[in-house]
Write an enzyme that holds these catalytic residues in place. Structure first.
Site, short mmCIF file in Angstrom:
data_model
loop_
_atom_site.label_atom_id
_atom_site.label_comp_id
_atom_site.label_asym_id
_atom_site.label_seq_id
_atom_site.Cartn_x
_atom_site.Cartn_y
_atom_site.Cartn_z
N HIS A 221 0.85 -1.19 0.00
CA HIS A 221 0.00 0.00 0.00
C HIS A 221 0.88 1.24 0.00
O HIS A 221 2.10 1.14 0.17
CB HIS A 221 -0.92 0.02 1.23
C1 T46 Z 1 3.03 1.02 6.85
C2 T46 Z 1 3.79 -0.25 7.04
C3 T46 Z 1 5.27 -0.04 7.11
C4 T46 Z 1 -4.08 -0.02 13.48
O1 T46 Z 1 -5.18 -0.26 13.99
N1 T46 Z 1 -3.34 1.04 13.92
C5 T46 Z 1 -2.12 1.33 13.39
O2 T46 Z 1 -1.47 2.31 13.83
C6 T46 Z 1 -1.63 0.52 12.32
C7 T46 Z 1 -0.29 0.83 11.67
C8 T46 Z 1 -2.38 -0.54 11.90
N2 T46 Z 1 -3.56 -0.81 12.46
C9 T46 Z 1 -4.32 -1.98 12.03
C10 T46 Z 1 -4.78 -1.97 10.61
C11 T46 Z 1 -4.83 -3.45 10.25
O3 T46 Z 1 -6.05 -3.99 10.70
O4 T46 Z 1 -3.43 -3.12 12.11
C12 T46 Z 1 -3.71 -4.06 11.10
C13 T46 Z 1 -2.46 -4.38 10.28
O5 T46 Z 1 -2.10 -3.23 9.51
P1 T46 Z 1 -1.54 -3.34 8.01
O6 T46 Z 1 -2.15 -4.49 7.34
O7 T46 Z 1 -1.72 -2.01 7.38
O8 T46 Z 1 0.00 -3.66 8.30
P2 T46 Z 1 1.23 -3.55 7.27
O9 T46 Z 1 2.35 -4.25 7.90
O10 T46 Z 1 0.85 -4.02 5.91
O11 T46 Z 1 1.52 -1.97 7.15
C14 T46 Z 1 1.95 -1.24 8.26
C15 T46 Z 1 1.24 0.11 8.37
O12 T46 Z 1 -0.17 -0.08 8.36
C16 T46 Z 1 1.59 1.03 7.22
O13 T46 Z 1 1.17 2.36 7.52
O14 T46 Z 1 3.54 1.97 6.25
O15 T46 Z 1 3.36 -1.00 8.18
#
Ligand code: T46
Length: 307
Positions: A221
């Protein structure tokens, strides 16, 4: 931080490290006997010196922090020397000077190799070079060895053109930063950065990703507005970034390295080692509406911002 020509105004701060017992105790030259006049003479002579390049490492306010040198430049090689004031130690100035002077050596002066030596008793310097993955070498040019015949127990290092040294300062246009890191003998390292000092935004949120199995991919993303610093305090993570500057990857495996993402950038993270930890300092709270999770939509936004 900057690397620029030495200026006469640098002389008093140059003399400061020369008279600092802790800085000079393991150096091969007798700096303690030098005077302000010696420093002024050195700076003046450096301005028209074709065999030696001495440059000033400065802070953002142009204050002298140390000298980075390429000495005895001849036959495609040169000897490297870096010295920084006590105040500049553990704050990334030595590494900055090292990276910049190596860039000059290979990219501007077209040298084939750069070498240098330190006393094995100079634990601080040995630790610094070892930490940055420079290796001890045995095939040192004879002319260089001759200059140090009087010195016992030296450790020699060299870098050859094309060596994979960490002189990268950008990945897909995103800044690679050196996080200040303080080593403690036999007790690890402490790394830190301070909001707005080193990071170009106020930090509103910190999160970290842990317990990830090896081979896992995350991310996929971009963010519309969010700015972030990503770093890996433990393990090895491959970070792939894509934006208007292209698509590039970097391996995060050094706790003192961070990547600052300030523009709309697609990111993918691959866990190269089980249990590696990815830490992120972010400019805003978590907002789902800031995420672009569709690659085509991301491409469209980048294309429009480029037009
Ligand atoms: C990024 C990369 C490096 C929250 O509720 N609060 C938060 O502050 C974050 C970061 C995530 N979440 C929830 C959203 C999803 O349900 O945690 C779950 C996993 O997040 P995501 O699938 O977006 O995780 P990554 O590892 O793909 O991405 C993350 C960050 O979301 C993103 O901003 O830059 O790490």
């Amino acid at each position: 931080m900057r690397l620029r020509r030495l200026e006469l105004k640098d002389a008093p701060l140059m003399l400061e490290w020369m008279h600092d017992k802790d800085v000079v105790k393991d150096l091969n030259t007798d700096f303690a006997s030098k005077s302000l006049d010696d420093c002024v003479a050195f700076i003046k002579s450096s301005l028209n010196d074709e065999k030696n390049l001495h440059l000033s490492i400065t802070d953002d306010a142009d204050a002298y922090m140390g000298t980075a040198s390429l000495k005895h430049i001849a036959d495609g090689t040169a000897e490297l020397a870096i010295v920084v004031r006590e105040e500049a130690m553990r704050r990334g100035y030595a590494w900055f000077g090292m990276e910049e002077i190596l860039k000059k050596a290979f990219e501007e002066l077209n040298l084939e190799s750069v070498y240098w030596c330190v006393s094995r008793l100079n634990h601080r310097a040995v630790r610094f070079y070892d930490k940055h993955n420079f290796h001890e070498v045995k095939d040192v040019p004879a002319v260089a060895l001759e200059r140090y015949l009087e010195c016992a127990d030296l450790k020699w290092y060299s870098v050859l053109r094309g060596d994979d040294i960490n002189i990268r300062d950008k990945v897909a246009g995103c800044r690679v930063i050196h996080i200040k890191t303080i080593p403690t003998v036999n007790a690890g390292e402490l790394s830190y950065f301070e909001a707005t000092h080193e990071i170009p935004f106020d930090i509103k949120r910190i999160y970290y990703i842990s317990k990830v199995p090896e081979g896992t991919r995350r991310g996929f993303h971009a963010h519309k507005e969010l700015k972030q610093v990503l770093f890996c305090p433990y393990g090895r993570i491959q970070l792939v970034l894509e934006n208007k500057n292209g698509r590039e990857e970097i391996e995060l495996s050094d706790p003192s390295i961070g990547v600052v993402i300030e523009e709309c950038t697609w990111r993918e993270m691959l866990w190269l080692q089980k249990d590696s930890v990815l830490c992120v300092a972010a400019s805003d709270f978590y907002k789902t509406e800031d995420y672009i999770r569709d690659y085509d939509e991301f491409n469209e936004i980048v294309r429009k911002s480029h037009d």
